[in-house]
Design a protein around this motif. Structure first.
Motif, PDB file in Angstrom:
ATOM      1  N   THR A 161     -86.209  -2.337  -4.953  1.00 42.91           N
ATOM      2  CA  THR A 161     -84.871  -2.503  -5.505  1.00 42.91           C
ATOM      3  C   THR A 161     -84.317  -3.853  -5.057  1.00 42.91           C
ATOM      4  O   THR A 161     -84.720  -4.389  -4.024  1.00 42.91           O
ATOM      5  N   SER A 181     -75.669   5.193  -2.757  1.00 41.74           N
ATOM      6  CA  SER A 181     -77.007   5.738  -2.989  1.00 41.74           C
ATOM      7  C   SER A 181     -77.637   5.019  -4.166  1.00 41.74           C
ATOM      8  O   SER A 181     -76.967   4.311  -4.920  1.00 41.74           O
ATOM      9  N   ILE A 182     -78.942   5.224  -4.326  1.00 40.49           N
ATOM     10  CA  ILE A 182     -79.699   4.593  -5.403  1.00 40.49           C
ATOM     11  C   ILE A 182     -80.466   5.685  -6.125  1.00 40.49           C
ATOM     12  O   ILE A 182     -81.126   6.513  -5.495  1.00 40.49           O
ATOM     13  N   GLU A 183     -80.364   5.666  -7.448  1.00 37.98           N
ATOM     14  CA  GLU A 183     -81.079   6.639  -8.266  1.00 37.98           C
ATOM     15  C   GLU A 183     -82.131   5.892  -9.080  1.00 37.98           C
ATOM     16  O   GLU A 183     -81.826   4.913  -9.758  1.00 37.98           O
ATOM     17  N   ASN A 226     -85.183   6.344 -11.929  1.00 34.66           N
ATOM     18  CA  ASN A 226     -85.811   7.199 -12.929  1.00 34.66           C
ATOM     19  C   ASN A 226     -86.976   6.448 -13.549  1.00 34.66           C
ATOM     20  O   ASN A 226     -86.866   5.250 -13.840  1.00 34.66           O
ATOM     21  N   GLU A 275     -80.289   2.765 -10.877  1.00 37.05           N
ATOM     22  CA  GLU A 275     -78.833   2.833 -10.934  1.00 37.05           C
ATOM     23  C   GLU A 275     -78.308   2.919  -9.507  1.00 37.05           C
ATOM     24  O   GLU A 275     -78.798   3.699  -8.692  1.00 37.05           O
ATOM     25  N   TYR A 276     -77.327   2.091  -9.212  1.00 38.24           N
ATOM     26  CA  TYR A 276     -76.700   2.070  -7.895  1.00 38.24           C
ATOM     27  C   TYR A 276     -75.410   2.871  -7.989  1.00 38.24           C
ATOM     28  O   TYR A 276     -74.614   2.679  -8.901  1.00 38.24           O
ATOM     29  N   LEU A 277     -75.198   3.765  -7.038  1.00 42.47           N
ATOM     30  CA  LEU A 277     -74.072   4.677  -7.095  1.00 42.47           C
ATOM     31  C   LEU A 277     -73.008   4.310  -6.065  1.00 42.47           C
ATOM     32  O   LEU A 277     -73.314   3.949  -4.923  1.00 42.47           O
ATOM     33  N   GLY A 336     -71.748   4.844 -11.360  1.00 44.74           N
ATOM     34  CA  GLY A 336     -72.997   4.135 -11.179  1.00 44.74           C
ATOM     35  C   GLY A 336     -73.065   2.903 -12.064  1.00 44.74           C
ATOM     36  O   GLY A 336     -72.470   2.864 -13.137  1.00 44.74           O
TER      37      GLY A 336
END
Length: 69
Positions: free
Chosen positions: A5, A28-30, A32, A41-43, A52
């Motif tokens: 990332t 957090s980082i999601e 997919n 996506e960064y939250l 996000g």
């Protein structure tokens, strides 16, 4: 599989919100994976709600953000 990332949890980043430069800290980082492509996506969360943003919408500094406009 190794996923890299651009930013890390706890890092402050800059983005545009309601036509104003804004900064926030990544909570957090999601990640997919779909058909061989990765979507990161960064939250974040403000006082009202979590949200996000995609990596392409984020910048390390306010100066980088302003230069991109």
């Amino acid at each position: 599989m190794i996923i890299k990332t651009k930013y890390n949890i706890g890092e402050e980043v800059w983005f545009m919100e309601e036509n104003e430069p804004t900064s926030d800290v990544i909570l957090s980082i999601e990640i997919n994976l779909y058909k061989g492509k990765q979507f990161i996506e960064y939250l974040f969360a403000n006082d009202s709600y979590p949200y996000g943003l995609n990596e392409s919408e984020l910048f390390s500094t306010k100066e980088e953000l302003l230069k991109s406009l």
